[in-house]
Motif scaffolding. Structure first.
Motif, PDB file in Angstrom:
ATOM      1  N   LEU A  18       0.834  -1.201   0.000  1.00  0.00           N
ATOM      2  CA  LEU A  18       0.000   0.000   0.000  1.00  0.00           C
ATOM      3  C   LEU A  18       0.877   1.262   0.000  1.00  0.00           C
ATOM      4  CD1 LEU A  18      -2.839   1.190   0.121  1.00  0.00           C
ATOM      5  CD2 LEU A  18      -2.727   1.059   2.628  1.00  0.00           C
ATOM      6  N   ILE A  19       1.934   1.261   0.816  1.00  0.00           N
ATOM      7  CA  ILE A  19       2.851   2.412   0.866  1.00  0.00           C
ATOM      8  C   ILE A  19       3.527   2.617  -0.487  1.00  0.00           C
ATOM      9  CG2 ILE A  19       5.022   3.236   1.859  1.00  0.00           C
ATOM     10  CD1 ILE A  19       4.201   1.848   4.476  1.00  0.00           C
ATOM     11  N   ILE A  20       4.004   1.521  -1.077  1.00  0.00           N
ATOM     12  CA  ILE A  20       4.684   1.618  -2.383  1.00  0.00           C
ATOM     13  C   ILE A  20       3.724   2.113  -3.463  1.00  0.00           C
ATOM     14  CG2 ILE A  20       5.866   0.301  -4.193  1.00  0.00           C
ATOM     15  CD1 ILE A  20       6.853  -1.586  -1.932  1.00  0.00           C
ATOM     16  N   THR A  21       2.481   1.618  -3.432  1.00  0.00           N
ATOM     17  CA  THR A  21       1.478   2.036  -4.421  1.00  0.00           C
ATOM     18  C   THR A  21       1.201   3.529  -4.324  1.00  0.00           C
ATOM     19  OG1 THR A  21       0.449  -0.158  -4.359  1.00  0.00           O
ATOM     20  CG2 THR A  21      -0.865   1.645  -5.262  1.00  0.00           C
ATOM     21  N   LYS A  22       1.128   4.055  -3.090  1.00  0.00           N
ATOM     22  CA  LYS A  22       0.917   5.501  -2.902  1.00  0.00           C
ATOM     23  C   LYS A  22       2.113   6.284  -3.444  1.00  0.00           C
ATOM     24  CE  LYS A  22      -2.161   5.301   1.131  1.00  0.00           C
ATOM     25  NZ  LYS A  22      -2.304   5.632   2.574  1.00  0.00           N
ATOM     26  N   GLN A  23       3.326   5.760  -3.222  1.00  0.00           N
ATOM     27  CA  GLN A  23       4.517   6.427  -3.753  1.00  0.00           C
ATOM     28  C   GLN A  23       4.509   6.438  -5.285  1.00  0.00           C
ATOM     29  OE1 GLN A  23       7.616   4.103  -1.852  1.00  0.00           O
ATOM     30  NE2 GLN A  23       7.900   5.618  -0.218  1.00  0.00           N
ATOM     31  N   ILE A  24       4.117   5.323  -5.848  1.00  0.00           N
ATOM     32  CA  ILE A  24       4.035   5.224  -7.315  1.00  0.00           C
ATOM     33  C   ILE A  24       3.067   6.275  -7.855  1.00  0.00           C
ATOM     34  CG2 ILE A  24       3.205   3.788  -9.228  1.00  0.00           C
ATOM     35  CD1 ILE A  24       4.322   1.355  -7.710  1.00  0.00           C
ATOM     36  N   HIS A  25       1.903   6.390  -7.206  1.00  0.00           N
ATOM     37  CA  HIS A  25       0.882   7.337  -7.657  1.00  0.00           C
ATOM     38  C   HIS A  25       1.408   8.769  -7.582  1.00  0.00           C
ATOM     39  CE1 HIS A  25      -2.812   9.699  -7.756  1.00  0.00           C
ATOM     40  NE2 HIS A  25      -3.392   8.649  -8.326  1.00  0.00           N
ATOM     41  N   GLU A  26       2.037   9.118  -6.475  1.00  0.00           N
ATOM     42  CA  GLU A  26       2.533  10.489  -6.290  1.00  0.00           C
ATOM     43  C   GLU A  26       3.618  10.824  -7.303  1.00  0.00           C
ATOM     44  OE1 GLU A  26       5.155  13.077  -3.090  1.00  0.00           O
ATOM     45  OE2 GLU A  26       3.810  11.513  -2.317  1.00  0.00           O
ATOM     46  N   MET A  27       4.574   9.921  -7.514  1.00  0.00           N
ATOM     47  CA  MET A  27       5.700  10.209  -8.412  1.00  0.00           C
ATOM     48  C   MET A  27       5.258  10.177  -9.881  1.00  0.00           C
ATOM     49  SD  MET A  27       8.532   7.914  -6.357  1.00  0.00           S
ATOM     50  CE  MET A  27       9.953   8.301  -7.367  1.00  0.00           C
ATOM     51  N   ALA A  28       4.390   9.226 -10.206  1.00  0.00           N
ATOM     52  CA  ALA A  28       3.934   9.103 -11.595  1.00  0.00           C
ATOM     53  C   ALA A  28       3.074  10.283 -12.015  1.00  0.00           C
ATOM     54  CB  ALA A  28       3.170   7.800 -11.789  1.00  0.00           C
ATOM     55  N   SER A  29       2.308  10.852 -11.088  1.00  0.00           N
ATOM     56  CA  SER A  29       1.440  11.980 -11.411  1.00  0.00           C
ATOM     57  C   SER A  29       2.236  13.198 -11.849  1.00  0.00           C
ATOM     58  CB  SER A  29       0.565  12.342 -10.211  1.00  0.00           C
ATOM     59  OG  SER A  29       1.354  12.756  -9.118  1.00  0.00           O
ATOM     60  N   GLN A  30       3.537  13.218 -11.567  1.00  0.00           N
ATOM     61  CA  GLN A  30       4.411  14.300 -12.002  1.00  0.00           C
ATOM     62  C   GLN A  30       5.076  13.992 -13.350  1.00  0.00           C
ATOM     63  OE1 GLN A  30       6.987  15.834  -8.811  1.00  0.00           O
ATOM     64  NE2 GLN A  30       5.839  14.545  -7.393  1.00  0.00           N
ATOM     65  N   GLY A  31       4.647  12.891 -13.961  1.00  0.00           N
ATOM     66  CA  GLY A  31       5.191  12.520 -15.266  1.00  0.00           C
ATOM     67  C   GLY A  31       6.517  11.809 -15.197  1.00  0.00           C
ATOM     68  N   LEU A  32       6.913  11.334 -14.010  1.00  0.00           N
ATOM     69  CA  LEU A  32       8.200  10.640 -13.872  1.00  0.00           C
ATOM     70  C   LEU A  32       8.076   9.195 -14.346  1.00  0.00           C
ATOM     71  CD1 LEU A  32       9.441  11.855 -10.360  1.00  0.00           C
ATOM     72  CD2 LEU A  32       9.974  12.804 -12.616  1.00  0.00           C
ATOM     73  N   ARG A  33       9.128   8.713 -14.958  1.00  0.00           N
ATOM     74  CA  ARG A  33       9.196   7.305 -15.327  1.00  0.00           C
ATOM     75  C   ARG A  33       9.773   6.545 -14.140  1.00  0.00           C
ATOM     76  NH1 ARG A  33      11.596   4.652 -20.905  1.00  0.00           N
ATOM     77  NH2 ARG A  33      10.808   2.555 -20.510  1.00  0.00           N
ATOM     78  N   LEU A  34       9.100   5.471 -13.715  1.00  0.00           N
ATOM     79  CA  LEU A  34       9.460   4.788 -12.473  1.00  0.00           C
ATOM     80  C   LEU A  34      10.034   3.406 -12.727  1.00  0.00           C
ATOM     81  CD1 LEU A  34       6.321   5.680 -10.323  1.00  0.00           C
ATOM     82  CD2 LEU A  34       8.443   6.973 -10.581  1.00  0.00           C
ATOM     83  N   LEU A  35      11.008   3.059 -11.898  1.00  0.00           N
ATOM     84  CA  LEU A  35      11.560   1.712 -11.882  1.00  0.00           C
ATOM     85  C   LEU A  35      11.632   1.238 -10.438  1.00  0.00           C
ATOM     86  CD1 LEU A  35      14.572   1.991 -14.370  1.00  0.00           C
ATOM     87  CD2 LEU A  35      12.404   0.826 -14.782  1.00  0.00           C
ATOM     88  N   GLY A  36      11.299  -0.022 -10.244  1.00  0.00           N
ATOM     89  CA  GLY A  36      11.483  -0.634  -8.935  1.00  0.00           C
ATOM     90  C   GLY A  36      12.870  -1.239  -8.851  1.00  0.00           C
ATOM     91  N   VAL A  37      13.476  -1.210  -7.649  1.00  0.00           N
ATOM     92  CA  VAL A  37      14.830  -1.733  -7.444  1.00  0.00           C
ATOM     93  C   VAL A  37      14.800  -2.725  -6.276  1.00  0.00           C
ATOM     94  CG1 VAL A  37      17.250  -1.168  -7.013  1.00  0.00           C
ATOM     95  CG2 VAL A  37      15.797   0.465  -8.230  1.00  0.00           C
ATOM     96  N   ALA A  38      15.460  -3.878  -6.467  1.00  0.00           N
ATOM     97  CA  ALA A  38      15.496  -4.899  -5.412  1.00  0.00           C
ATOM     98  C   ALA A  38      16.866  -5.565  -5.404  1.00  0.00           C
ATOM     99  CB  ALA A  38      14.393  -5.929  -5.643  1.00  0.00           C
ATOM    100  N   LYS A  39      17.132  -6.293  -4.286  1.00  0.00           N
ATOM    101  CA  LYS A  39      18.431  -6.952  -4.160  1.00  0.00           C
ATOM    102  C   LYS A  39      18.248  -8.341  -3.576  1.00  0.00           C
ATOM    103  CE  LYS A  39      19.679  -5.482   0.527  1.00  0.00           C
ATOM    104  NZ  LYS A  39      20.722  -4.844   1.371  1.00  0.00           N
ATOM    105  N   CYS A  40      19.328  -9.108  -3.672  1.00  0.00           N
ATOM    106  CA  CYS A  40      19.317 -10.443  -3.084  1.00  0.00           C
ATOM    107  C   CYS A  40      20.769 -10.877  -2.850  1.00  0.00           C
ATOM    108  CB  CYS A  40      18.621 -11.426  -4.021  1.00  0.00           C
ATOM    109  SG  CYS A  40      18.722 -13.147  -3.489  1.00  0.00           S
TER     110      CYS A  40
END
Length: 832
Positions: A424-446
């Protein structure tokens, strides 16, 4: 010489070019001046002229034969010049259409034409590239190559360090570097290249239309010519005049200009479109450009600049928006580091370049932290799983690895173990950043410890830890809103297709001027039936999270609605959609060779406005081609009538082959030069797309030309007969009638330059070639009426002021008739 890091020096490249030549197979299809000359001489028109010259020789009129021979040579020279100009335009663009190569020279990475590759060049191989020369692999990263062009085997071949790769093969997956071993005819492809030269493209619909038209006119001309010849012979016992009149009538009815016009317009059209930064790979596409009703475009790099800059990093706790002077916390630094680790070591993609540039500015210690790591394995980006990962091993701990992954936020989230509250937190972040026209990428590690000597088969087999989001800004091109407005005014739907998030796409669409109230995602498309998708296309102009297979389905759905579709693309998997579209448009800067080969046009600067300019140019070419066709018809009607009508009244021939040749020397350059260079109509891009089913040589165009030509014919014959009946000499009547034909033809050129505005407005439009042709034609006609040798050959009398006034008055009447025909047809909706 060559070093692994620096590649060849330019001095070595120049020396190798001189020593080994260029990386190309000799093109036997190239037309030299001699080939063009032979082709022109074989044309029926010149065969008829040579026959006429032979008749003059047989009857002992050597002066007539000599003059006709001079005119034949002049006409051949003009035709050869025009065709050679077209050939040069085509040859100048061939280098651009050849496969490109990415090489390292003087330490710099460069994109060059495949023909410029030399032995010793250091090739960089990327997914989707067509390999330009035979080479030996120095490095291979999960490299898979399609060699079916050489072997006929459909299965791709895995290539490892030390293996040979061959010219013409296709990089299906992965990448690597290789050093060139053989070029040109010495490659495996070059050895079988002769068979490739035999392959010819089929004729376009327009070429077939012109071919059928010439055939019909030729049959008509020959039939009438035989009738004229026999009539003169049997009724008047004037077999010589009959033969010459028959030849003249065949020449008048033989529309050899159609072939010339088509060739010149298409060749120079390709050149003119290239000046809009668009390469035409298939000339037949010029016929389709003006009919495009739906233009499907990518967002990134087409509507936007494809110049990424990092604007924000979102950790699970916060979103950090920053400038060049920003300070990153430890979490943000880790996200940026793993964005770099999940990118290519030598980045070409603008997103990956943005990570590197930001790291240099904001996170210098990254390079110290990971200096002892090297890539051990790669997981490539695929349409089915839009994410990529790199496995890095530490040089001192060979069993312990770290895996860095980046990709679509939704996909990366699905590969991480996240609670509902975290999602839910990540989805809200996606919505806020995308609404500014930013292209988004998720980053993960292992963190990973290798067992059994094997890597996990897919990313689904790895348990990742979510790190955060990165937001990149790709500004809209300044010219895009105005260009899209032009498309709307031209009746063209602009449809944006992107792999981005819906909110990001909507923000960019709003800035660009694309209607975005309704949006469909790739998953939603998959759930729709074909009929439902067709219905949705009535209102949806933005499609998001689209995979290449869905692009193809969109093209087919639009075509099912009788739309003429233009489609942009750049990747291997875009090829089916590009090939299926009526006009496939690939990206020249970031597109793969596979996409280029599947497309009709290559956008050299990846700029949306260049597409609009190419459409405008396509419309202009087609519009000017129609004007030329109408003019050719209008010009031939009075010539044919002036040969045939005197026969019906028992008069001597008005026109002989030399007269026809003189008129052809006006008609040929006018239709091939004046109309080709004509500037576009002011409302060209405010008209709806033309009906693709409407033939260029339609009944409408024929009728306009025939009526204009018939009016000139009536004036010529009326003046001719009135002069004869008023006891003027035959030579006097011939001079005036021919003068009206010459000046009337020149007036036809001017009037035909536009179907929408009158002669007075046309004269304000610049077209220097028209005035050159007019000046030369008028000077020659006037000169021939005063010089004794030419007066005898043309059967002229000396031009007087009275005759000049009569000619000009007749031409003014003709001009009024031409304009009346234009105005009448302009009032009819089907002709407007």
């Amino acid at each position: 010489m060559f070093t692994p890091d620096q590649g060849l020096k330019q001095s070595d490249v120049d020396r190798f070019h001189a020593q080994f030549g260029f990386n190309e197979i000799p093109d036997k299809s190239k037309r030299t001046i001699l080939r063009i000359l032979v082709h022109v001489i074989k044309e029926p028109m010149f065969s008829l002229l040579l026959l006429a010259a032979l008749v003059y020789v047989v009857i002992g009129s050597l002066e007539d034969a000599l003059l006709l021979g001079v005119f034949i040579a002049l006409s051949i020279g003009i035709t050869v010049y025009q065709e050679n100009k077209s050939e040069k335009a085509i040859q100048a663009l061939k280098d651009l259409s050849s496969p490109r190569a990415l090489v390292i020279r003087d330490g710099e990475i460069k994109r060059i034409a495949g023909k410029d590759v030399v032995i010793g060049d250091l090739l960089i191989l990327e997914e989707g590239d067509r390999i330009s020369a035979d080479a030996k692999l120095l490095r291979s990263n999960d490299l898979l190559v399609d060699e079916s062009l050489l072997t006929g085997e459909s299965d791709s071949v895995e290539k490892k360090m030390g293996d040979l790769i061959f010219s013409g093969s296709l990089v299906v997956r992965g990448g690597g570097t290789a050093t060139v071993q053989s070029i040109g005819t010495h490659t495996e492809l070059g050895k079988i290249g002769k068979s490739l030269l035999e392959i010819q493209d089929p004729n376009s619909p327009l070429q077939n239309e012109i071919k059928a038209l010439i055939k019909r006119f030729s049959i008509l001309g020959i039939s009438l010519s035989i009738l004229v010849c026999l009539t003169y012979g049997f009724l008047y016992n004037q077999w010589l005049d009959g033969v010459l009149s028959g030849i003249s009538l065949t020449m008048a009815l033989l529309p050899e200009e159609f072939t010339l016009v088509l060739m010149v317009f298409m060749a120079l059209g390709v050149w003119r479109i290239s000046r809009q930064h668009v390469l035409t790979r298939k000339t037949s596409v010029i016929e389709t450009l003006g009919s495009i009703t739906a233009l499907c475009v990518d967002k990134t790099g087409t509507l936007t600049l494809n110049q990424m800059s990092l604007q924000a990093i979102a950790s699970p706790q916060q979103i950090l928006y920053f400038s060049d002077s920003a300070t990153l916390d430890q979490q943000a630094k880790e996200i940026l580091s793993y964005s770099i680790l999940a990118s290519e070591e030598e980045p070409f993609d603008p997103m990956e370049k943005a990570f590197t540039e930001s790291t240099i500015t904001l996170h210098q210690d990254h390079f110290t932290l990971y200096q002892d790591y090297e890539i051990a394995h790669e997981y490539s980006f695929t349409p089915d799983l839009p994410a990529m990962a790199h496995v890095w091993g530490h040089t001192k701990n060979p069993e312990d690895y770290l895996i860095a992954m980046k990709g679509s936020p939704e996909v990366v989230m699905s590969l991480c173990d996240l609670s509902e509250s975290q999602k839910l937190i990540i989805t809200k972040q996606i919505h806020e950043m995308a609404s500014q026209g930013l292209r988004l990428l998720g980053v993960a590690k292992c963190s990973y410890r290798k067992t059994n000597g094997r890597w996990p088969q897919t990313l689904h087999d790895i348990s990742f830890e979510w790190l955060g989001l990165v937001g990149l800004k790709d500004p809209l091109r300044n010219e895009v809103p105005a260009s899209i407005q032009q498309c709307h005014e031209a009746g063209i739907q602009v449809i944006m297709i992107t792999g981005d998030h819906a909110i990001t796409a909507k923000a960019i669409a709003r800035q660009a001027g694309i209607e975005s109230n309704h949006i469909l995602s790739g998953n939603e498309i998959d759930s729709l039936s074909d009929k439902a998708l067709k219905d949705a296309l009535d209102k949806v102009r933005v499609f998001v999270r689209i995979k290449p297979a869905q692009k193809l389905r969109l093209v087919q759905a639009l075509q099912a609605k009788n739309q003429i579709v233009g489609m942009t693309g750049d990747g291997i998997n875009d090829a089916p959609a590009l090939k299926a579209a009526h006009v496939g448009i690939s990206m020249g800067q970031r597109g793969t060779d596979v996409a280029r080969e599947a497309s009709s046009l290559v956008l050299l600067n990846d700029d949306f406005s260049s597409i609009v300019n190419a459409i405008r140019q396509g419309r202009q070419i087609h519009d000017n081609l129609q004007k030329a066709i109408i003019y050719i018809v209008a010009g031939h009607v009075p010539i044919a009538g002036a040969i045939f009508i005197p026969l019906l009244f028992g008069f001597p021939p008005l026109l002989y082959p030399i007269h026809i040749l003189f008129l052809e020397m006006i008609i040929d350059p006018s239709c091939a030069i004046v109309f080709e260079a004509e500037t576009p109509e002011s409302n060209l891009m405010k008209q709806p797309p033309r009906d693709s089913n409407k033939k260029i040589f339609s009944f409408d165009n024929f009728l306009i030309g025939a009526l204009q030509g018939f009016g000139l014919l009536v004036i010529v014959m009326a003046v001719y007969f009135l002069l004869i009946w008023n006891d003027h000499s035959q030579m006097y009547a011939n001079t005036v009638a021919f003068g009206i034909l010459v000046f009337g033809n020149l007036m036809l050129v001017m009037v035909s330059r536009s179907r929408r505005i009158n002669i007075f407005k046309i004269l304000k439009k610049p077209n220097p070639s028209q005035y050159w042709i007019m000046g030369i034609a008028i000077s020659l006609f006037v000169g021939f009426t005063f010089l004794s040798f030419f007066k005898e050959r043309f059967r002229f009398t000396e031009l007087s002021i009275e005759m000049a006034v009569l000619i000009l008055a007749s031409v003014v009447i003709g001009m009024l008739w031409f304009e009346l025909v234009k105005a009448t047809f302009r009032q009819m909706p089907r002709f407007s």
